[in-house]
Write an enzyme that holds these catalytic residues in place. Structure first.
Site, PDB file in Angstrom:
ATOM      1  N   LYS A   1       0.537  -1.132   0.203  1.00 28.90           N
ATOM      2  CA  LYS A   1       0.211   0.115   0.083  1.00 28.90           C
ATOM      3  C   LYS A   1       0.828   0.949  -0.020  1.00 28.90           C
ATOM      4  CE  LYS A   1      -4.989  -1.710   0.884  1.00 28.90           C
ATOM      5  NZ  LYS A   1      -4.260  -2.887   1.991  1.00 28.90           N
TER       6      LYS A   1
ATOM      7  N   GLU B   1     -10.564   6.693   2.979  1.00 26.45           N
ATOM      8  CA  GLU B   1     -11.082   5.605   3.548  1.00 26.45           C
ATOM      9  C   GLU B   1      -9.961   4.261   4.025  1.00 26.45           C
ATOM     10  OE1 GLU B   1     -10.404   5.771   0.718  1.00 26.45           O
ATOM     11  OE2 GLU B   1      -9.815   3.554   0.159  1.00 26.45           O
TER      12      GLU B   1
ATOM     13  N   SER C   1       1.541 -10.119  -0.806  1.00 26.30           N
ATOM     14  CA  SER C   1       1.366  -8.703  -0.767  1.00 26.30           C
ATOM     15  C   SER C   1       1.908  -7.888   0.402  1.00 26.30           C
ATOM     16  CB  SER C   1      -0.507  -8.195  -1.100  1.00 26.30           C
ATOM     17  OG  SER C   1      -0.888  -8.587  -0.260  1.00 26.30           O
TER      18      SER C   1
HETATM   19  C1  PLP Z   1      -5.430  -3.886   1.634  1.00 25.57           C
HETATM   20  C2  PLP Z   1      -4.705  -5.690   1.170  1.00 25.57           C
HETATM   21  C3  PLP Z   1      -5.083  -6.261   0.244  1.00 25.57           C
HETATM   22  C4  PLP Z   1      -6.750  -6.157  -0.523  1.00 25.57           C
HETATM   23  O1  PLP Z   1      -5.905  -4.436  -1.632  1.00 25.57           O
HETATM   24  P1  PLP Z   1      -5.384  -4.463  -2.979  1.00 25.57           P
HETATM   25  O2  PLP Z   1      -6.205  -3.122  -3.041  1.00 25.57           O
HETATM   26  O3  PLP Z   1      -7.095  -5.752  -3.895  1.00 25.57           O
HETATM   27  O4  PLP Z   1      -4.610  -5.254  -3.516  1.00 25.57           O
HETATM   28  C5  PLP Z   1      -4.058  -7.408   0.463  1.00 25.57           C
HETATM   29  N1  PLP Z   1      -3.325  -7.284   0.703  1.00 25.57           N
HETATM   30  C6  PLP Z   1      -2.763  -6.886   1.320  1.00 25.57           C
HETATM   31  C7  PLP Z   1      -1.612  -7.306   2.988  1.00 25.57           C
HETATM   32  C8  PLP Z   1      -3.218  -5.887   2.079  1.00 25.57           C
HETATM   33  O5  PLP Z   1      -3.262  -4.749   2.834  1.00 25.57           O
END
Ligand code: PLP
Length: 401
Positions: free
Chosen positions: A90, A112, A378
């Site tokens: 993020k 948000e 992610s």
């Molecule tokens: C917020 C988040 C997501 C989902 O958000 P996307 O916009 O679909 O990438 C996925 N993995 C993590 C670790 C997150 O914090």
């Protein structure tokens, strides 16, 4: 070759656009006119690149996961977004958008947040740039994700608990849009995923595209060619998935597999699998797939993963999934928990529960031994340890751990 991209009206195929109240027309049009020239300027690029390197800690490693590769009969590489500052992908987006906000002369930032990850990433860059920061978060999430609320407050942000609707992410988005309507002049709305009115889906995809930009040279270095056979990512609003695939969308040699949150199952009411269960509609300023009742009421999303808990999906993914460019699998809570434990025990990496959804697709795919598979982790799982432990029994059903 024609490059896949958003059209001049903000559409990906029939999805996207900017459906906003009249009072926001000027804000949204100003942003539409400003973002490309700013993002393409040398000044922006050099500031952005230098922050990504020294503040976020990029490039994120591309790690060959040997034991997981043996288990799944392929060559599995993990793109380690979990190692970024603040623990997920993020921050790539918030670092970029805060520069954009500053260039546009805005002094106040709103955002948000669901699980609080985007709220923390936004509060972080606001502290860095000395900007006023207000975060909208559903009351339910404020209680569920208390540590992240404390982190935001420590970083100097004001957190507004939202008490309308189900008091979760979707309601937080609506509250942020309402606030934006009241302060259109000085306020920048820092959207956290590839969602919202045009140009946000395109802005966020471009900010996250650094992921696949790095993959090109990292793969070249490691395997001698700059593309994999498979790209895998989880998908909530779609930002880490968009970043992972961005520079490969037009490359048919690369298969794209995305994992959305099935919750308790797509055949139950307890799911967040929008691409499987959604129908066309408008949510938070964009035409896309939405989980809604027959008369257009937005339905609540259910999943064990707070970061995937959204009843919509970014319009780019709605389009790519409907066109068959993306294969989308729904991963249920128990499958994600199992996959999270598996990566932890085989590689010593505790993934975010969102990322565990991506890992769970490995079981459902058939690979050739020479296939190169790149999977984006992610985020890190520190925030989810309690959830993993509480739900360990789910993984036990599979006879392990
Ligand atoms: C917020 C988040 C997501 C989902 O958000 P996307 O916009 O679909 O990438 C996925 N993995 C993590 C670790 C997150 O914090």
């Amino acid at each position: 070759m024609k490059k896949y991209q958003v059209d001049e009206n903000g559409f990906f195929g029939k999805f996207g656009g900017a459906y906003v109240p009249e009072i926001l027309y000027k804000c949204v049009t100003d942003l539409q006119n400003a973002y490309r020239p700013i993002m393409e300027s040398e000044e922006f690029k050099s500031e952005y690149e230098s922050l990504l390197k020294d503040y976020v800690g990029r490039p994120s490693p591309l790690y060959y996961a040997k034991r997981m590769s043996e288990k799944y009969g392929c060559r599995l590489y993990l793109k380690r977004e979990d190692l970024n500052h603040t623990g997920a992908h993020k921050i790539n987006n918030t670092v970029g958008q805060i520069l954009l906000a500053r260039k546009m002369g805005k002094t106040r930032v709103i955002a948000e947040t669901g699980a609080g990850q985007h709220g923390v990433a936004t509060a972080t860059v606001c502290a860095l740039m000395n900007m006023e920061c207000e975060i909208f978060m559903g009351q339910t999430d404020v209680q569920r994700q208390h540590t992240n609320v404390e982190r935001m407050r420590m970083l100097g942000a004001r957190v507004h608990p939202v008490t309308t609707g189900n008091m979760t992410l979707s309601d937080a988005c609506s509250a942020a849009i309402r606030d934006w309507c009241c302060h259109p002049e000085n306020t920048y709305y820092l959207v956290g995923s590839t969602m919202g009115p045009h140009p946000y889906p395109d802005i966020v995809a471009k900010m996250q595209s650094v992921i696949s930009q790095e993959l090109k040279w990292q793969l070249k270095e490691k395997i001698g060619r700059d593309y994999p056979d498979y790209l895998i990512a989880c998908i909530g609003g779609g930002s880490n998935a968009a970043g992972t695939i961005y520079h490969y969308i037009d490359d048919d040699r690369v298969k794209i597999v995305l994992a959305e949150a099935g919750g308790k199952g797509v055949d139950t009411p307890y799911t967040a699998a929008t691409i499987h269960c959604g129908t066309e509609g408008i949510i938070h300023g964009a035409r896309t797939l939405v989980m809604q009742t027959d008369d257009g009421q937005i339905e609540q999303a259910f999943t064990i993963s707070a970061g995937l808990d959204y009843p919509g999906i970014g319009p780019m993914h709605a389009d790519l999934a409907r066109k068959g460019r993306e294969k989308v699998l729904a991963i249920n809570d128990d499958e994600a928990i199992y996959a999270g434990y598996e990566l932890t025990r085989l590689e010593g990496i505790i993934p975010a529960i969102e990322s565990a959804h991506a890992l769970a697709t490995l079981k459902k795919l058939t690979f050739k031994p020479e296939d190169v598979v790149v999977l984006t982790v992610s985020g890190r799982g520190d925030k989810d340890v309690e959830t993993y432990l509480k739900n360990k029994a789910m993984a036990k059903e599979y006879g392990k751990f």
